[in-house]
Design a protein around this motif. Structure first.
Motif, PDB file in Angstrom:
ATOM      1  N   LEU A  70     -11.898  -3.121   7.264  1.00 49.83           N
ATOM      2  CA  LEU A  70     -11.940  -1.736   7.733  1.00 49.83           C
ATOM      3  C   LEU A  70     -13.376  -1.196   7.724  1.00 49.83           C
ATOM      4  O   LEU A  70     -13.816  -0.583   8.691  1.00 49.83           O
ATOM      5  CB  LEU A  70     -11.041  -0.829   6.899  1.00 49.83           C
ATOM      6  N   ALA A  71     -14.087  -1.464   6.611  1.00 47.83           N
ATOM      7  CA  ALA A  71     -15.453  -0.938   6.523  1.00 47.83           C
ATOM      8  C   ALA A  71     -16.312  -1.477   7.675  1.00 47.83           C
ATOM      9  O   ALA A  71     -17.059  -0.734   8.300  1.00 47.83           O
ATOM     10  CB  ALA A  71     -16.066  -1.310   5.178  1.00 47.83           C
ATOM     11  N   VAL A  72     -16.144  -2.764   7.970  1.00 48.90           N
ATOM     12  CA  VAL A  72     -16.965  -3.375   9.020  1.00 48.90           C
ATOM     13  C   VAL A  72     -16.553  -2.872  10.410  1.00 48.90           C
ATOM     14  O   VAL A  72     -17.408  -2.509  11.218  1.00 48.90           O
ATOM     15  CB  VAL A  72     -16.880  -4.921   8.936  1.00 48.90           C
ATOM     16  N   THR A  73     -15.261  -2.835  10.689  1.00 47.46           N
ATOM     17  CA  THR A  73     -14.837  -2.441  12.042  1.00 47.46           C
ATOM     18  C   THR A  73     -15.165  -0.985  12.345  1.00 47.46           C
ATOM     19  O   THR A  73     -15.637  -0.668  13.436  1.00 47.46           O
ATOM     20  CB  THR A  73     -13.332  -2.693  12.263  1.00 47.46           C
ATOM     21  N   VAL A  74     -14.941  -0.113  11.372  1.00 35.47           N
ATOM     22  CA  VAL A  74     -15.240   1.307  11.619  1.00 35.47           C
ATOM     23  C   VAL A  74     -16.758   1.508  11.757  1.00 35.47           C
ATOM     24  O   VAL A  74     -17.213   2.236  12.647  1.00 35.47           O
ATOM     25  CB  VAL A  74     -14.640   2.204  10.507  1.00 35.47           C
ATOM     26  N   ALA A 152     -16.926   2.993   4.753  1.00 34.06           N
ATOM     27  CA  ALA A 152     -17.371   3.027   6.154  1.00 34.06           C
ATOM     28  C   ALA A 152     -18.030   4.356   6.494  1.00 34.06           C
ATOM     29  O   ALA A 152     -19.004   4.410   7.245  1.00 34.06           O
ATOM     30  CB  ALA A 152     -16.184   2.787   7.086  1.00 34.06           C
ATOM     31  N   VAL A 153     -17.501   5.443   5.957  1.00 33.11           N
ATOM     32  CA  VAL A 153     -18.056   6.757   6.282  1.00 33.11           C
ATOM     33  C   VAL A 153     -19.384   6.980   5.557  1.00 33.11           C
ATOM     34  O   VAL A 153     -20.244   7.723   6.032  1.00 33.11           O
ATOM     35  CB  VAL A 153     -17.049   7.888   5.933  1.00 33.11           C
ATOM     36  N   ALA A 154     -19.543   6.276   4.430  1.00 31.33           N
ATOM     37  CA  ALA A 154     -20.754   6.490   3.625  1.00 31.33           C
ATOM     38  C   ALA A 154     -21.964   5.724   4.153  1.00 31.33           C
ATOM     39  O   ALA A 154     -23.094   6.053   3.809  1.00 31.33           O
ATOM     40  CB  ALA A 154     -20.480   6.087   2.180  1.00 31.33           C
ATOM     41  N   VAL A 155     -21.745   4.695   4.966  1.00 30.09           N
ATOM     42  CA  VAL A 155     -22.869   3.856   5.421  1.00 30.09           C
ATOM     43  C   VAL A 155     -23.053   3.970   6.926  1.00 30.09           C
ATOM     44  O   VAL A 155     -22.186   4.507   7.618  1.00 30.09           O
ATOM     45  CB  VAL A 155     -22.646   2.366   5.030  1.00 30.09           C
ATOM     46  N   SER A 156     -24.166   3.429   7.414  1.00 27.16           N
ATOM     47  CA  SER A 156     -24.369   3.477   8.863  1.00 27.16           C
ATOM     48  C   SER A 156     -24.555   2.089   9.478  1.00 27.16           C
ATOM     49  O   SER A 156     -24.496   1.937  10.686  1.00 27.16           O
ATOM     50  CB  SER A 156     -25.561   4.366   9.210  1.00 27.16           C
ATOM     51  N   GLU A 157     -24.781   1.078   8.645  1.00 25.34           N
ATOM     52  CA  GLU A 157     -24.980  -0.274   9.173  1.00 25.34           C
ATOM     53  C   GLU A 157     -23.870  -1.191   8.662  1.00 25.34           C
ATOM     54  O   GLU A 157     -23.370  -0.997   7.546  1.00 25.34           O
ATOM     55  CB  GLU A 157     -26.334  -0.837   8.722  1.00 25.34           C
ATOM     56  N   VAL A 158     -23.550  -2.219   9.462  1.00 27.34           N
ATOM     57  CA  VAL A 158     -22.480  -3.146   9.086  1.00 27.34           C
ATOM     58  C   VAL A 158     -22.820  -3.876   7.784  1.00 27.34           C
ATOM     59  O   VAL A 158     -21.977  -4.008   6.897  1.00 27.34           O
ATOM     60  CB  VAL A 158     -22.208  -4.137  10.232  1.00 27.34           C
ATOM     61  N   GLU A 160     -24.618  -2.873   5.360  1.00 28.65           N
ATOM     62  CA  GLU A 160     -24.489  -1.937   4.240  1.00 28.65           C
ATOM     63  C   GLU A 160     -23.027  -1.836   3.804  1.00 28.65           C
ATOM     64  O   GLU A 160     -22.724  -1.713   2.619  1.00 28.65           O
ATOM     65  CB  GLU A 160     -24.971  -0.543   4.649  1.00 28.65           C
ATOM     66  N   ALA A 161     -22.140  -1.889   4.793  1.00 29.93           N
ATOM     67  CA  ALA A 161     -20.706  -1.792   4.495  1.00 29.93           C
ATOM     68  C   ALA A 161     -20.284  -2.959   3.604  1.00 29.93           C
ATOM     69  O   ALA A 161     -19.542  -2.781   2.636  1.00 29.93           O
ATOM     70  CB  ALA A 161     -19.904  -1.783   5.794  1.00 29.93           C
ATOM     71  N   GLN A 162     -20.784  -4.154   3.931  1.00 28.69           N
ATOM     72  CA  GLN A 162     -20.435  -5.340   3.134  1.00 28.69           C
ATOM     73  C   GLN A 162     -20.962  -5.209   1.704  1.00 28.69           C
ATOM     74  O   GLN A 162     -20.251  -5.439   0.738  1.00 28.69           O
ATOM     75  CB  GLN A 162     -21.055  -6.605   3.779  1.00 28.69           C
ATOM     76  N   THR A 163     -22.235  -4.826   1.587  1.00 25.73           N
ATOM     77  CA  THR A 163     -22.858  -4.721   0.260  1.00 25.73           C
ATOM     78  C   THR A 163     -22.168  -3.655  -0.573  1.00 25.73           C
ATOM     79  O   THR A 163     -21.861  -3.866  -1.755  1.00 25.73           O
ATOM     80  CB  THR A 163     -24.355  -4.358   0.432  1.00 25.73           C
ATOM     81  N   PHE A 164     -21.931  -2.512   0.044  1.00 28.67           N
ATOM     82  CA  PHE A 164     -21.322  -1.391  -0.667  1.00 28.67           C
ATOM     83  C   PHE A 164     -19.886  -1.734  -1.090  1.00 28.67           C
ATOM     84  O   PHE A 164     -19.434  -1.320  -2.157  1.00 28.67           O
ATOM     85  CB  PHE A 164     -21.363  -0.159   0.242  1.00 28.67           C
TER      86      PHE A 164
END
Lengths: 245, 320
Positions: A70-74, A152-158, A160-164
């Protein structure tokens, strides 16, 4: 205007586009298999150990499947501005976000049953209490997905989503009582365990598979539902504040 | 005719930047309204505020009579939005993209498939309908993005820089599509930094600079001050400073400026005798390379009203 048409088509599109792709299906199969194998070999307890490992592997399969996807797709759709198209549609934001998360929740639930099916070939699962087990699987999938949405809402790059995502996931795995009982954790970390949604899901899964809950099942499920509602509400608020400001 | 869009005192600030500074305007039903200004002037922010992708700090917005400030999202079914870059789904085919966009507006399966086929045919994209969107050319992508914006037959269409970054032939086709939509009665709000595009397409034009509207009028009214007068552009090879001062003395009643080195611009309310000016320059030892009358155009008015040279807008064409 029929909002359910939009809801259903967003869900279907995401399933087709992201979740039912061969790499994701194989990831959904290999990941639980690898975790099961790893803990099975490490425990050295023979086939009986599978039952003890099952709740942990089920929970990890859901957690890793849903939060990442979800984090990556959004984040991907937001970066390429296709998410704007959804925000412009005449449907309530709540329904839109439920449609976006629905695919990940279903993916998480499907992932959960991969280790269960594998275990069914090796051990007797007749003593598993399926009603709370399935309830916990669904709520863990929802809580993990909404955690993915929050990320997903907290980050802007894909990337970053993985790391977070990992920032939340790894502490959660080791603190929630899946592999190490909460009672065995250092006193300082024990309160932290009760701040994690997976702790309550793991308690229900443990109880459903081999009996013995730390908390009453109903209380576990209510708290887990509270986490779902809370994470969803916070994420919606963040979407409004960050993306429609 | 009633107003499709009413904007009053609309303002939006991002930290220290005043992106939109209390602008007001009205767009009549069926009108093609142009928003002309350089990059960073507030065009896209205005579109985001009008379409609900951003919330204003102050002001009122009414779309089709609906108060969007107090009921954000209530007019979404009335509007179509074509962003400044194609934002459809790269992994879906053209046909599936259109069907998906139609579904977002609650259209039933048969209706959305029929409409998607109809638009693909109208936009000359039927042959590529089954191919993944990611493999399409920029011009085709832009056309499909416009098709997606009108799939639900919106009463008001927002077009943000519709021809930026596409080739000349595709831009011409897109302009033709916009003109056809306008003829069909759709209210269109078009932002552009192409002066000639605004001149060619729009019924009324607003000039926006630094978040402020500096002029709104019909093309006819905008051009009126220039219609009795003339503008002449003279290019010369010698680099001389202050030549315009000498010309001012020799030709009273004419205005001489140097917009760039080696160029003199002559403006007058009446006819300009080009030969006399060229002779004067040659007598001063200046070799004139070119002297031509410039047709009264929106470009002239834009330069006069905003103080921004047209070549600044031209240079921005290449920018993303």
């Amino acid at each position: 205007m029929k909002p359910w048409i939009a809801f259903w088509n967003i869900l279907l599109k995401d399933m087709r586009t992201y979740y039912l792709k061969p790499p994701n299906i194989s990831w959904g199969l290999i990941f639980p298999l690898a975790w099961t194998g790893m803990f099975f070999i490490k425990s050295g307890s023979g086939l009986d150990g599978i039952l003890a490992l099952l709740p942990g592997v089920v929970a990890i399969s859901i957690l890793f499947g849903t939060t990442s996807m979800l984090a990556v797709t959004v984040t991907f759709e937001k970066k390429h501005r296709s998410f704007e198209r959804l925000l412009l549609a005449p449907i309530p934001l709540e329904l839109l976000m439920l449609a976006k998360t629905g695919g990940a929740i279903l993916f998480g639930v499907a992932n959960a049953f991969v280790p269960v099916i594998m275990a069914a070939f090796l051990v007797d699962l007749s003593q598993v209490n399926w009603a709370p087990f399935i309830g916990a699987v669904i709520l863990i999938a929802m809580a993990s997905t909404f955690l993915g949405l929050f990320i997903a809402v907290a980050v802007s790059e894909v990337f970053e989503a993985q790391t977070f995502s990992n920032f939340f996931r790894f502490p959660m795995i080791f603190l929630c009582g899946l592999f190490f009982p909460i009672a065995d954790l250092p006193a300082l970390l024990r309160p932290l365990a009760y701040l994690l949604p997976l702790t309550y899901g793991a308690d229900v899964l443990h109880g459903a598979v081999h009996g013995g809950h730390a908390l009453p099942v109903a209380l576990d499920l209510i708290i887990l539902s509270g986490f779902c509602l809370g994470l969803f509400a916070i994420s919606l608020g963040n979407v409004r504040r960050r993306w429609i400001s | 005719m009633s107003d499709a869009i009413i904007v009053e005192g609309l303002a939006k600030r991002f930290a220290e930047v005043e992106a939109v500074a209390g602008i007001s305007f009205r767009v009549r039903q069926g009108e093609l309204f142009g928003f002309l200004g350089p990059n960073g002037s507030g065009k896209s922010t205005t579109i985001n505020l009008l379409t609900g992708l951003a919330r204003p700090d102050a002001g009122a917005i009414r779309l089709g009579g609906i108060d969007c400030r107090h009921r954000p999202g209530a007019a979404q079914h009335l509007i179509g939005v074509v962003p400044d870059e194609s934002n459809l789904y790269p992994e879906l085919s053209g046909f599936d993209n259109l069907c998906f966009c139609a579904a977002l507006y609650g259209m039933a399966k048969r209706e959305r498939e029929t409409r998607a086929r109809e638009l693909l045919a109208d936009f000359g994209l039927s042959d590529a309908a089954g191919r993944r969107f990611s493999g399409w050319s920029k011009g085709m992508k832009r056309k499909l993005t416009i098709a997606a914006g009108i799939i639900h037959r919106p009463a008001i269409l927002f077009l943000d820089e519709p021809t930026t970054g596409i080739d000349v032939a595709s831009a011409r086709q897109v302009r033709q599509l916009i003109a056809d939509l306008h003829r069909g009665g759709t209210t269109i709000f078009l932002t552009t930094h192409y002066i000639e595009e605004a001149e060619r397409l729009c019924d009324r034009i607003a000039f926006i600079v630094s978040g402020r509207i500096v002029r709104i009028d019909t093309l006819e009214q905008l051009l009126k001050p220039l219609q009795g007068g003339q503008v002449v552009r003279i290019a010369y090879d010698t680099t001389l400073n202050g030549i315009e001062n000498g010309l001012d003395g020799a030709f009273p009643g004419r205005s001489f400026t140097c917009p760039e080195p080696g160029v003199i611009r002559v403006e007058a309310d009446g006819p300009v005798r080009v030969g006399a000016i060229v002779r004067f320059l040659e007598e001063q030892g200046i070799e004139v390379a070119e002297a031509r009358r410039i047709r009264p155009s929106l470009e002239e008015i834009f330069v006069r009203v905003t103080g921004i040279e047209a070549d600044v807008m031209q240079r921005e064409r290449g920018k993303p």
